[in-house]
Design a protein around this motif. Structure first.
Motif, mmCIF file in Angstrom:
data_model
loop_
_atom_site.group_PDB
_atom_site.id
_atom_site.type_symbol
_atom_site.label_atom_id
_atom_site.label_comp_id
_atom_site.label_asym_id
_atom_site.label_seq_id
_atom_site.Cartn_x
_atom_site.Cartn_y
_atom_site.Cartn_z
ATOM 1 N N LEU A 70 -5.683 3.326 -4.457
ATOM 2 C CA LEU A 70 -7.137 3.186 -4.345
ATOM 3 C C LEU A 70 -7.818 4.498 -3.982
ATOM 4 C CD1 LEU A 70 -7.070 -0.263 -2.573
ATOM 5 C CD2 LEU A 70 -8.043 0.195 -4.834
ATOM 6 N N ILE A 71 -7.062 5.454 -3.463
ATOM 7 C CA ILE A 71 -7.638 6.780 -3.206
ATOM 8 C C ILE A 71 -8.081 7.420 -4.519
ATOM 9 C CG2 ILE A 71 -7.091 9.132 -2.439
ATOM 10 C CD1 ILE A 71 -5.244 7.869 -0.333
ATOM 11 N N PHE A 72 -7.293 7.218 -5.561
ATOM 12 C CA PHE A 72 -7.586 7.828 -6.857
ATOM 13 C C PHE A 72 -8.549 6.986 -7.694
ATOM 14 C CE2 PHE A 72 -3.375 9.493 -5.692
ATOM 15 C CZ PHE A 72 -3.663 10.859 -5.724
ATOM 16 N N ASN A 73 -8.567 5.681 -7.458
ATOM 17 C CA ASN A 73 -9.479 4.816 -8.219
ATOM 18 C C ASN A 73 -9.791 3.583 -7.379
ATOM 19 O OD1 ASN A 73 -10.971 3.372 -10.046
ATOM 20 N ND2 ASN A 73 -9.236 2.883 -11.408
ATOM 21 N N ASN A 74 -10.947 3.597 -6.727
ATOM 22 C CA ASN A 74 -11.284 2.469 -5.856
ATOM 23 C C ASN A 74 -11.830 1.267 -6.620
ATOM 24 O OD1 ASN A 74 -13.795 3.359 -6.571
ATOM 25 N ND2 ASN A 74 -14.466 3.870 -4.489
ATOM 26 N N LYS A 75 -11.748 1.317 -7.941
ATOM 27 C CA LYS A 75 -12.133 0.169 -8.756
ATOM 28 C C LYS A 75 -10.911 -0.533 -9.366
ATOM 29 C CE LYS A 75 -16.569 1.033 -8.345
ATOM 30 N NZ LYS A 75 -17.456 0.130 -7.559
ATOM 31 N N ASN A 76 -9.744 -0.113 -8.935
ATOM 32 C CA ASN A 76 -8.501 -0.693 -9.472
ATOM 33 C C ASN A 76 -8.307 -2.091 -8.888
ATOM 34 O OD1 ASN A 76 -5.819 -1.352 -10.134
ATOM 35 N ND2 ASN A 76 -5.205 0.814 -10.104
ATOM 36 N N ILE A 77 -8.657 -3.094 -9.656
ATOM 37 C CA ILE A 77 -8.660 -4.467 -9.163
ATOM 38 C C ILE A 77 -7.260 -4.940 -8.789
ATOM 39 C CG2 ILE A 77 -8.416 -5.554 -11.431
ATOM 40 C CD1 ILE A 77 -10.833 -6.700 -8.675
ATOM 41 N N LYS A 78 -6.246 -4.476 -9.553
ATOM 42 C CA LYS A 78 -4.866 -4.886 -9.269
ATOM 43 C C LYS A 78 -4.404 -4.316 -7.921
ATOM 44 C CE LYS A 78 -3.413 -5.435 -14.079
ATOM 45 N NZ LYS A 78 -2.488 -4.984 -15.143
ATOM 46 N N ALA A 79 -4.798 -3.071 -7.667
ATOM 47 C CA ALA A 79 -4.409 -2.451 -6.393
ATOM 48 C C ALA A 79 -5.054 -3.183 -5.219
ATOM 49 C CB ALA A 79 -4.800 -0.984 -6.384
ATOM 50 N N TRP A 80 -6.308 -3.605 -5.369
ATOM 51 C CA TRP A 80 -6.975 -4.355 -4.302
ATOM 52 C C TRP A 80 -6.261 -5.684 -4.044
ATOM 53 C CZ3 TRP A 80 -9.606 -2.197 -0.849
ATOM 54 C CH2 TRP A 80 -10.527 -1.182 -1.097
ATOM 55 N N TYR A 81 -5.863 -6.355 -5.132
ATOM 56 C CA TYR A 81 -5.191 -7.651 -4.967
ATOM 57 C C TYR A 81 -3.846 -7.469 -4.275
ATOM 58 C CZ TYR A 81 -3.000 -12.110 -5.853
ATOM 59 O OH TYR A 81 -2.352 -13.306 -5.688
ATOM 60 N N ARG A 82 -3.106 -6.465 -4.698
ATOM 61 C CA ARG A 82 -1.789 -6.244 -4.095
ATOM 62 C C ARG A 82 -1.915 -5.824 -2.636
ATOM 63 N NH1 ARG A 82 -0.166 -3.468 -9.823
ATOM 64 N NH2 ARG A 82 0.099 -5.485 -10.899
ATOM 65 N N LEU A 83 -2.966 -5.067 -2.332
ATOM 66 C CA LEU A 83 -3.211 -4.710 -0.932
ATOM 67 C C LEU A 83 -3.537 -5.958 -0.114
ATOM 68 C CD1 LEU A 83 -3.624 -2.667 1.332
ATOM 69 C CD2 LEU A 83 -5.963 -2.331 0.527
ATOM 70 N N ALA A 84 -4.383 -6.823 -0.658
ATOM 71 C CA ALA A 84 -4.741 -8.057 0.045
ATOM 72 C C ALA A 84 -3.502 -8.929 0.271
ATOM 73 C CB ALA A 84 -5.790 -8.826 -0.748
ATOM 74 N N LYS A 85 -2.653 -9.010 -0.738
ATOM 75 C CA LYS A 85 -1.435 -9.833 -0.629
ATOM 76 C C LYS A 85 -0.486 -9.256 0.425
ATOM 77 C CE LYS A 85 0.734 -13.433 -2.197
ATOM 78 N NZ LYS A 85 0.136 -14.770 -2.039
ATOM 79 N N ALA A 86 -0.366 -7.915 0.450
ATOM 80 C CA ALA A 86 0.508 -7.281 1.434
ATOM 81 C C ALA A 86 -0.005 -7.533 2.852
ATOM 82 C CB ALA A 86 0.592 -5.782 1.156
ATOM 83 N N GLN A 87 -1.326 -7.407 3.046
ATOM 84 C CA GLN A 87 -1.900 -7.647 4.371
ATOM 85 C C GLN A 87 -1.715 -9.101 4.789
ATOM 86 O OE1 GLN A 87 -2.402 -5.135 5.977
ATOM 87 N NE2 GLN A 87 -3.816 -3.640 5.118
ATOM 88 N N GLN A 88 -1.775 -10.011 3.821
ATOM 89 C CA GLN A 88 -1.534 -11.424 4.131
ATOM 90 C C GLN A 88 -0.108 -11.622 4.642
ATOM 91 O OE1 GLN A 88 -1.235 -13.931 0.726
ATOM 92 N NE2 GLN A 88 -0.967 -15.815 1.922
ATOM 93 N N MET A 89 0.851 -11.052 3.959
ATOM 94 C CA MET A 89 2.254 -11.242 4.332
ATOM 95 C C MET A 89 2.586 -10.514 5.641
ATOM 96 S SD MET A 89 2.993 -13.271 2.010
ATOM 97 C CE MET A 89 4.712 -13.522 2.460
ATOM 98 N N LEU A 90 1.833 -9.457 5.936
ATOM 99 C CA LEU A 90 2.024 -8.742 7.205
ATOM 100 C C LEU A 90 1.199 -9.361 8.333
ATOM 101 C CD1 LEU A 90 1.928 -5.087 5.821
ATOM 102 C CD2 LEU A 90 3.932 -6.291 6.703
ATOM 103 N N GLN A 91 0.458 -10.421 7.994
ATOM 104 C CA GLN A 91 -0.381 -11.163 8.942
ATOM 105 C C GLN A 91 -1.473 -10.284 9.551
ATOM 106 O OE1 GLN A 91 1.910 -13.429 11.766
ATOM 107 N NE2 GLN A 91 3.135 -14.417 10.188
ATOM 108 N N ASN A 92 -1.955 -9.332 8.757
ATOM 109 C CA ASN A 92 -3.122 -8.536 9.149
ATOM 110 C C ASN A 92 -4.343 -9.205 8.522
ATOM 111 O OD1 ASN A 92 -1.416 -6.683 10.430
ATOM 112 N ND2 ASN A 92 -1.191 -5.469 8.565
#
Length: 368
Positions: free
Chosen positions: A56-78
């Motif tokens: 997301l540093i290189f492209n903050n419109k990357n929808i897939k990167a946002w979803y994967r970040l959200a999923k990772a934070q969910q699994m890390l309970q953040n």
């Protein structure tokens, strides 16, 4: 000079593609997002989070990167960070079904996490206000505050066990977490106070000791005079009936006897020189007591260990060894008829850890 027609590997220069900076950024973002996807398959959620953030540093419109970040934070309970990632993803595509499904699934947890953060921020703002008030009062009244290191070791491999070291280190400079506060009128401040009885290895903690109160009044409450019909005090550990107000001597230790600019031994009290260091010390003491969670406790412990290491290094450089200690702290005898305010404003008095400490001895005891 002639421009080469081929590169070092023999490829014609005209066949080498040329990318703009935006195209390169998009390519880097996609590569990192794909790396995050690979880590998702392996359930390496920490790596998923890190690679998604880099993407997301290189492209903050990357929808897939946002979803994967959200999923990772969910699994890390953040939960709050997951909510932020979901909101950012929906800002890019507000009709995305995957984001809406994840938002519905985590809605309650995200709301609770955000409310908890707001609660912590309000509590911190209140603490900041209180510490500022204490510092201003001390500065106006001429009261000197001090501190000792909040840890006893610089790493986990020190020879001494943590519990044993802490008990030795803070034997009479405890961190109660209690701050001085206004209890009556505008200028009626009270302090947490510790009465130490070294001759009997006992102590008493007084949560609110008013500055206007005479020390003798507190002593009389704790150690009243015996009536004519009484032969023993009510204190279970006072076997010789020595702890009577009129038979006790009161002292305070004189800290920070070194001159301005001199190095202080790591085990001795240091002055708190400004409001910022006072706030940092108080927040670190709270974090180490576990009030802010395990993560903040670890951060505070590392910060304090770094400070302790720096102090030890400076002392060793000048005195060659930590065993080369200054003379024991001198003491000042206090007349019981003075008020706490008179003691606090004495130029020799330094209050470590926001707690006033007095030592009491029976006049006729061998320890005195």
């Amino acid at each position: 000079p002639d421009v080469p027609t081929v590169d070092n590997e023999g490829t014609r220069m005209e066949d080498i593609p040329i990318y703009s900076e935006s195209e390169l950024d998009e390519l880097k973002s996609n590569i990192l997002s794909n790396a995050a996807m690979a880590h998702m398959q392996l359930k390496n959620w920490g790596y998923v989070r890190d690679d998604s953030k880099k993407s997301l540093i290189f492209n903050n419109k990357n929808i897939k990167a946002w979803y994967r970040l959200a999923k990772a934070q969910q699994m890390l309970q953040n939960w709050e960070e997951a909510g932020d990632a979901i909101d950012s993803g929906l800002a890019c595509d507000n009709e995305n079904k995957d984001f809406k499904k994840l938002q519905t699934l985590l809605e309650k947890k995200i709301r609770r996490a955000r409310l908890d953060r707001q609660k912590r921020e309000r509590a911190r703002a209140e603490r900041v206000s209180r510490v500022k008030g204490v510092w201003k009062h001390c500065k106006d009244a001429g009261i000197t505050l001090g501190r000792v290191p909040l840890v006893a070791t610089v790493d986990d491999d020190d020879e001494e066990g943590d519990e044993e070291a802490e008990a030795r280190w803070h034997h009479h400079h405890p961190h109660s977490g209690v701050l001085p506060q206004v209890t009556g009128g505008v200028d009626d401040w009270s302090w947490p106070c510790m009465f130490l009885y070294p001759s009997h290895s006992q102590s008493d903690f007084i949560k609110n000791f008013s500055e206007s109160e005479m020390i003798a009044m507190r002593m009389a409450e704790s150690f009243p005079e015996l009536e004519s019909y009484e032969k023993e005090t009510a204190i279970p550990w006072d076997y010789n009936n020595e702890f009577i107000c009129s038979k006790l001597a009161v002292y305070f230790e004189v800290h920070c006897t070194e001159e301005e600019g001199q190095i202080t031994h790591p085990e001795y009290v240091q002055k708190l020189k400004d409001q910022g260091s006072t706030m940092k010390f108080y927040e670190s003491s709270r974090a180490l007591k576990g009030d802010e969670g395990e993560t903040m406790a670890t951060v505070a412990r590392c910060t304090e260990r770094k400070l302790l290491h720096k102090q030890r290094k400076a002392w060793k450089k000048k005195h060659k060894s930590l065993w080369s200690k200054p003379d024991p702290c001198p003491v000042v005898r206090v007349h019981p008829g003075v008020s706490l305010s008179q003691v606090l404003t004495d130029t020799r008095m330094v209050v470590p850890n926001f707690m006033v400490t007095f030592m009491l001895f029976p006049e006729d005891h061998p320890a005195h």
